[in-house]
Design an enzyme around this catalytic site. Structure first.
Site, PDB file in Angstrom:
ATOM      1  N   GLN A 153      -4.872  -1.209   9.508  1.00 15.05           N
ATOM      2  CA  GLN A 153      -4.874  -2.557   8.931  1.00 15.05           C
ATOM      3  C   GLN A 153      -5.430  -3.563   9.948  1.00 15.05           C
ATOM      4  O   GLN A 153      -4.958  -3.650  11.074  1.00 15.05           O
ATOM      5  CB  GLN A 153      -3.443  -2.930   8.519  1.00 15.05           C
ATOM      6  CG  GLN A 153      -3.308  -4.268   7.804  1.00 15.05           C
ATOM      7  CD  GLN A 153      -3.827  -4.260   6.374  1.00 15.05           C
ATOM      8  OE1 GLN A 153      -3.960  -3.231   5.727  1.00 15.05           O
ATOM      9  NE2 GLN A 153      -4.138  -5.435   5.865  1.00 15.05           N
TER      10      GLN A 153
ATOM     11  N   LYS B 190       0.835  -1.203   0.000  1.00 14.08           N
ATOM     12  CA  LYS B 190       0.000   0.000   0.000  1.00 14.08           C
ATOM     13  C   LYS B 190       0.871   1.254   0.000  1.00 14.08           C
ATOM     14  O   LYS B 190       0.596   2.225  -0.710  1.00 14.08           O
ATOM     15  CB  LYS B 190      -0.947  -0.014   1.210  1.00 14.08           C
ATOM     16  CG  LYS B 190      -2.030  -1.081   1.070  1.00 14.08           C
ATOM     17  CD  LYS B 190      -2.860  -1.304   2.324  1.00 14.08           C
ATOM     18  CE  LYS B 190      -3.811  -2.485   2.079  1.00 14.08           C
ATOM     19  NZ  LYS B 190      -4.753  -2.727   3.175  1.00 14.08           N
TER      20      LYS B 190
ATOM     21  N   ASP C 207     -11.267   2.885   3.990  1.00 19.83           N
ATOM     22  CA  ASP C 207     -11.645   1.471   3.966  1.00 19.83           C
ATOM     23  C   ASP C 207     -13.165   1.306   3.881  1.00 19.83           C
ATOM     24  O   ASP C 207     -13.660   0.223   3.594  1.00 19.83           O
ATOM     25  CB  ASP C 207     -11.165   0.772   5.247  1.00 19.83           C
ATOM     26  CG  ASP C 207      -9.864   0.015   5.045  1.00 19.83           C
ATOM     27  OD1 ASP C 207      -9.512  -0.231   3.887  1.00 19.83           O
ATOM     28  OD2 ASP C 207      -9.223  -0.324   6.061  1.00 19.83           O
TER      29      ASP C 207
HETATM   30  N1  L37 Z   1      -8.322  -2.093   3.143  1.00 18.40           N
HETATM   31  N2  L37 Z   1      -7.709  -4.243   3.329  1.00 18.40           N
HETATM   32  C1  L37 Z   1      -8.040  -3.115   3.937  1.00 18.40           C
HETATM   33  N3  L37 Z   1      -8.090  -2.979   5.252  1.00 18.40           N
HETATM   34  C2  L37 Z   1      -7.805  -4.022   6.010  1.00 18.40           C
HETATM   35  O1  L37 Z   1      -7.883  -3.862   7.326  1.00 18.40           O
HETATM   36  N4  L37 Z   1      -7.117  -6.304   6.211  1.00 18.40           N
HETATM   37  C3  L37 Z   1      -7.443  -5.240   5.453  1.00 18.40           C
HETATM   38  C4  L37 Z   1      -7.410  -5.289   4.086  1.00 18.40           C
HETATM   39  N5  L37 Z   1      -7.006  -6.392   3.414  1.00 18.40           N
HETATM   40  C5  L37 Z   1      -5.886  -6.320   2.676  1.00 18.40           C
HETATM   41  O2  L37 Z   1      -5.059  -5.458   2.836  1.00 18.40           O
HETATM   42  N6  L37 Z   1      -5.810  -7.258   1.735  1.00 18.40           N
HETATM   43  C6  L37 Z   1      -4.790  -7.400   0.826  1.00 18.40           C
HETATM   44  C7  L37 Z   1      -4.609  -8.653   0.306  1.00 18.40           C
HETATM   45  C8  L37 Z   1      -3.612  -8.894  -0.626  1.00 18.40           C
HETATM   46  C9  L37 Z   1      -2.800  -7.872  -1.047  1.00 18.40           C
HETATM   47  C10 L37 Z   1      -2.961  -6.613  -0.547  1.00 18.40           C
HETATM   48  C11 L37 Z   1      -3.977  -6.372   0.388  1.00 18.40           C
HETATM   49  C12 L37 Z   1      -1.707  -8.115  -2.046  1.00 18.40           C
HETATM   50  O3  L37 Z   1      -0.882  -7.263  -2.316  1.00 18.40           O
HETATM   51  N7  L37 Z   1      -1.653  -9.327  -2.623  1.00 18.40           N
HETATM   52  C13 L37 Z   1      -0.686  -9.730  -3.631  1.00 18.40           C
HETATM   53  C14 L37 Z   1       0.312 -10.758  -3.116  1.00 18.40           C
HETATM   54  C15 L37 Z   1       0.811 -10.522  -1.754  1.00 18.40           C
HETATM   55  C16 L37 Z   1       1.783 -11.606  -1.304  1.00 18.40           C
HETATM   56  O4  L37 Z   1       2.778 -11.845  -2.018  1.00 18.40           O
HETATM   57  O5  L37 Z   1       1.530 -12.233  -0.245  1.00 18.40           O
HETATM   58  C17 L37 Z   1      -1.457 -10.409  -4.766  1.00 18.40           C
HETATM   59  O6  L37 Z   1      -0.932 -10.423  -5.890  1.00 18.40           O
HETATM   60  O7  L37 Z   1      -2.545 -10.935  -4.515  1.00 18.40           O
END
Ligand code: L37
Length: 284
Positions: free
Chosen positions: A97, A53, A120
């Protein structure tokens, strides 16, 4: 074979257009959108998401303010920080978060965030606005999923949509957005009598249960759009989703991968919400 919905690519396109808009906005108003991200404790998954983020903020030209707080932080201390950020004019969006450590009430902290800065969209005031369809912010993950469905060209209106999982941050708002788009929506959960039967009827299937590879090929209607919100680990500790991708991709029409599907879209929508918050603040 299903067409893979490339969330990474679509997210990059959206972030690209936010970056252009932001540059114009800064030139016109002198205001740089700012996002404060608070992480309490050291959950390894949350650390990765928060890092992604912050990176996205830098990329689109926002200011980011990071608050990494120890597991031992009290609810009072956290609410004090939120209150300070509520009154900081350079901060347009505040994200705490989740999950928070057990000794802190998530509800109390969410309710302490100014609804105007609640990027959010978890504050009850914003949740209520989503119900009535009169909102400034949509929760990031469901909003991102709507973009992914849109990218397939599959019309939602009149379609049978099934959401598996009923969390406040994904399942419930997801169902509401599909309903607003005129889908016929069914919500499934751990007490659903015949999950396979319900899923087999879905033209659009959104799965957010946190159970690795629980959706199998014999649960999916041929040609369906399958959206996988899971961020799970398989038996070898490898990142995977709630959908058995190798099997289901032989049956579905469109499918999101994990990683590279919903996750990057969550971040793109967070950037969009932060930009919206800054625009609203600058116009008042
Ligand atoms: N807005 N989102 C918000 N607030 C929260 O309190 N928990 C939470 C939330 N969830 C969250 O941040 N989810 C999330 C899930 C996956 C990614 C980012 C945010 C992400 O970047 N995923 C990548 C791989 C990450 C990794 O390598 O582990 C993807 O390609 O899916």
């Amino acid at each position: 074979m299903a067409e893979i919905i490339d969330g990474k690519k679509i997210s990059a396109q959206i972030r690209g257009s936010i970056k252009e808009e932001t540059a114009r906005f800064i030139a016109e108003t002198g205001v740089t959108p700012g996002l404060a991200v608070i992480l309490v404790g050291s959950d390894p998954a949350s650390q990765i998401y928060v890092r992604n983020k912050k990176k996205a903020c830098e990329e689109v030209g926002f200011k980011s303010f990071e608050y990494l707080m120890p597991e031992s932080t009290t609810e009072e201390e956290l609410k004090e920080l939120v209150n300070k950020l509520n009154h900081t004019s350079e901060v347009h969006g505040i994200l705490c978060q989740l999950p928070l450590p057990k000794h802190i009430s998530e509800k109390a902290v969410i309710e302490s965030i100014s609804p105007m800065k609640d990027v959010d969209a978890f504050h009850p005031a914003n949740v209520g606005r989503i119900m009535t369809g009169d909102y400034n912010f949509l929760p990031c993950t469901p909003a991102g999923i709507m973009e992914l469905i849109k990218s397939t060209g599959v019309e939602i209106a009149g379609k049978k949509c099934v959401v598996v999982g009923r969390s406040n941050i994904v399942g419930k708002p997801m169902a509401m957005l599909l309903l607003h788009a005129n889908g016929t929506v069914t919500m499934c959960h751990s007490k659903t009598a015949d999950l396979k039967k319900e899923c087999l009827e879905a033209d659009i299937l959104v799965v957010a249960t946190g159970k690795a590879k629980m959706i199998k090929a014999d649960m999916v209607k041929p040609g369906a759009v399958v959206i996988d919100v899971g961020m799970d680990r398989d038996e070898n500790g490898k990142l995977c989703g709630d959908v058995d991708f190798d099997e289901v991709s032989k049956v579905a029409g469109y499918i999101t991968p994990v990683p590279g599907g919903v996750g990057p879209m969550t971040i793109a929508m967070l950037m969009r919400n932060t930009y919206t918050a800054a625009k609203i603040a600058a116009s008042r």
